[in-house]
Structure formats: C-alpha cells, structure tokens
Design a protein around this motif. Sequence first.
Motif, PDB file in Angstrom:
ATOM      1  N   PHE A 119       0.832  -1.203   0.000  1.00 54.18           N
ATOM      2  CA  PHE A 119       0.000   0.000   0.000  1.00 54.18           C
ATOM      3  C   PHE A 119       0.873   1.262   0.000  1.00 54.18           C
ATOM      4  N   SER A 120       1.997   1.209   0.696  1.00 54.50           N
ATOM      5  CA  SER A 120       2.910   2.355   0.712  1.00 54.50           C
ATOM      6  C   SER A 120       3.478   2.625  -0.678  1.00 54.50           C
ATOM      7  N   ILE A 121       3.790   1.561  -1.411  1.00 54.49           N
ATOM      8  CA  ILE A 121       4.284   1.721  -2.782  1.00 54.49           C
ATOM      9  C   ILE A 121       3.220   2.385  -3.651  1.00 54.49           C
ATOM     10  N   ALA A 122       1.969   1.929  -3.511  1.00 55.06           N
ATOM     11  CA  ALA A 122       0.874   2.517  -4.287  1.00 55.06           C
ATOM     12  C   ALA A 122       0.697   3.987  -3.949  1.00 55.06           C
ATOM     13  N   ARG A 147      -4.358   0.689   4.242  1.00 52.47           N
ATOM     14  CA  ARG A 147      -3.152   0.687   5.073  1.00 52.47           C
ATOM     15  C   ARG A 147      -3.508   1.008   6.522  1.00 52.47           C
ATOM     16  N   GLY A 148      -4.444   1.926   6.710  1.00 51.31           N
ATOM     17  CA  GLY A 148      -4.896   2.229   8.065  1.00 51.31           C
ATOM     18  C   GLY A 148      -5.509   1.025   8.740  1.00 51.31           C
ATOM     19  N   TYR A 149      -6.275   0.256   7.972  1.00 55.67           N
ATOM     20  CA  TYR A 149      -6.869  -0.970   8.516  1.00 55.67           C
ATOM     21  C   TYR A 149      -5.791  -1.932   8.985  1.00 55.67           C
ATOM     22  N   CYS A 150      -4.743  -2.109   8.178  1.00 54.75           N
ATOM     23  CA  CYS A 150      -3.652  -3.018   8.559  1.00 54.75           C
ATOM     24  C   CYS A 150      -2.990  -2.561   9.850  1.00 54.75           C
ATOM     25  N   LEU A 166      -9.680  10.684   3.967  1.00 51.03           N
ATOM     26  CA  LEU A 166     -10.802  11.616   4.020  1.00 51.03           C
ATOM     27  C   LEU A 166     -10.408  13.027   3.618  1.00 51.03           C
ATOM     28  N   GLU A 167      -9.117  13.349   3.677  1.00 51.17           N
ATOM     29  CA  GLU A 167      -8.640  14.606   3.103  1.00 51.17           C
ATOM     30  C   GLU A 167      -8.826  14.581   1.591  1.00 51.17           C
ATOM     31  N   ILE A 168      -8.656  13.405   1.006  1.00 50.64           N
ATOM     32  CA  ILE A 168      -8.820  13.246  -0.440  1.00 50.64           C
ATOM     33  C   ILE A 168     -10.290  13.267  -0.824  1.00 50.64           C
ATOM     34  N   ASP A 169     -11.118  12.589  -0.034  1.00 52.89           N
ATOM     35  CA  ASP A 169     -12.556  12.506  -0.307  1.00 52.89           C
ATOM     36  C   ASP A 169     -13.289  12.469   1.025  1.00 52.89           C
ATOM     37  N   LYS A 190      -7.100   7.053  -2.374  1.00 53.73           N
ATOM     38  CA  LYS A 190      -7.754   7.002  -1.062  1.00 53.73           C
ATOM     39  C   LYS A 190      -7.932   5.569  -0.576  1.00 53.73           C
ATOM     40  N   GLU A 191      -8.157   4.636  -1.505  1.00 54.62           N
ATOM     41  CA  GLU A 191      -8.367   3.245  -1.126  1.00 54.62           C
ATOM     42  C   GLU A 191      -7.128   2.650  -0.451  1.00 54.62           C
TER      43      GLU A 191
END
Length: 280
Positions: free
Chosen positions: A158-161, A175-178, A196-199, A169-170
């Motif tokens: 997720f960090s790479i993405a 990543r937050g869930y992990c 949520l800053e993004i959307d 945002k996904e």
Amino acid sequence: MVERFFTRKEFNNGYSEEKHAASNVYKRMLKDGFKDNALAKFDLDFISNKPEKLTSLSVFLTDIYDFIFGDPVQEDDHWILKGTAKALPYTEEDLIFWIIDLYCKAYEFDCKLSGYGTLSDSSDLNYLDVGAKTPVDFYEEGLGEINKRNFGKAIIYFSIAIKSVSEMKEAWQARGYCKEMLYSYRAGRSDYDQALEIDSDYADALLSRATNKDDVGEYEGALKDYNRVIEIEPDNGLAYYNRGNTKFNLGDKVGACMDWGKAKLLGDTDAQKRIDTECK
C-alpha cells in the motif's frame, strides 16, 4: 488455564519497545549506506519454551510469508527458531510495521521475536521494479496479503501505491486498517484521515475511522462519523449495527435497539444477538 511462555502483559509492555527497536535498526541501516525503498533481506530468531510451538509458527510463516526456517534448537532453558525472510523494499515506517506484524504473529503461537538483522549489502543495493506494475496492481497485491493476514507485507504494498499515486484514497484506507490490525490505532487513524482529506465522503474510511474512535472511547466523534456514513449509504447495515453499539456505550439504549433492528433488516447477522441481550 495453561500458563503461557510469552504473556499478554509481556506482549503489551514490549510492544512500544519493539517499534522503537525497529526504528533504531532502520536508522543504523541508513547510517551504513542503506537507502529508502531498497530491497533488504532479514534473518530472524524466535524463542519459546517448547519446540512444538516454534514448529507451528515455522509452518505458518513458511506457508503464508514464504520464510525459510531450520529446526528448533534448544538453548539453555528455551528453544530457538532461526529463519530468513525474502527481500522486500523498506522505509522506516514500513520496517516498523513489518516487524510488529511478526511480533504479533509470534505471540499468537506463544513465541517471541527475539532478534533480527539485515543480510543485505549496502554497497550493492537493489530496488523493486515498481514500473513493472501499476499502482493499482500493488494495491490489489496488498489486499491479497490482507486476506492472508500478512499485514506487514500489505502495508509495504500500500505504501508503494501511495508513493506512486498520493491521491489513492483506497490505499490509505486499507493501510490504516492493517495498522489497526496490528494494534496501532493512532497510526491507523492518521491514514483514515488522509483518505478523508482526499474525499471527505469516502464511506469506507468514515466507517473505519468511526470504529477506530469507538474502540478508544471517543463515542461522540464515532457517532458523528457513523451518521455521515448512513447519510451517504442509507442501506449500510454495518454502519447501523456499529452506530447502535456506540449509542449503547453513550447510554442511549432505545436508540441502540432501533439501530440494531435496522441493521437486522439490512442483513447484518450480528444484530440479533445484541437485540436478544439488550432490547428485552
């Protein structure tokens, strides 16, 4: 009750120390010439009081994490398992959570992560070819690792993405869930906030943040986020169920029972248990 080798109290007391130690390991790697996102291979040691526990851990990490292990060996009053992980790209934060994931998994098998070190040569660094895949590919690989409960590796993907597409945002939400699954609630919240800053109307991140707030006792804040999720997705049964739990925690039993009833109508399978217990 069977006495544990690595107790919950010891796990909790050592959690922050393990994060701090991983940060120090990474700083030493940088001092020795390592660069952010370079590939690094680690060897790892785990200990326990019985070889069977280490063998079970070995099987799990071999099957799911693709590690390589020898057999457990007795040392003094304990047994030790030595293994090697495949090379992955690391930043300081990624290494911290990769190590914490192993710390948590070892605890599940009543074993303890006792040491690790990099085997990579800082004078001959290699990097993952991120151009060979799209950011969405890395995001989807991260989801695959979540399904295997390999949260440390999922965070790396997720960090790479996110590094490639900071507005994904996904990936922030996942990543937050992990991080939450690794008991790092504040770090998880930070990633939800970024999503949520993004959307600001991203329902998945709102729902995750609401649950995060509820878990740490911030019930009013959780209620606000759940309300917004239900405004955006009025048929979200999980949001109604969770909001019912929050209302119950706030002392609003009537409101809680109404929400659990709505959740049941929307197909939530846990709602009936709460209704049977609390809404008589």
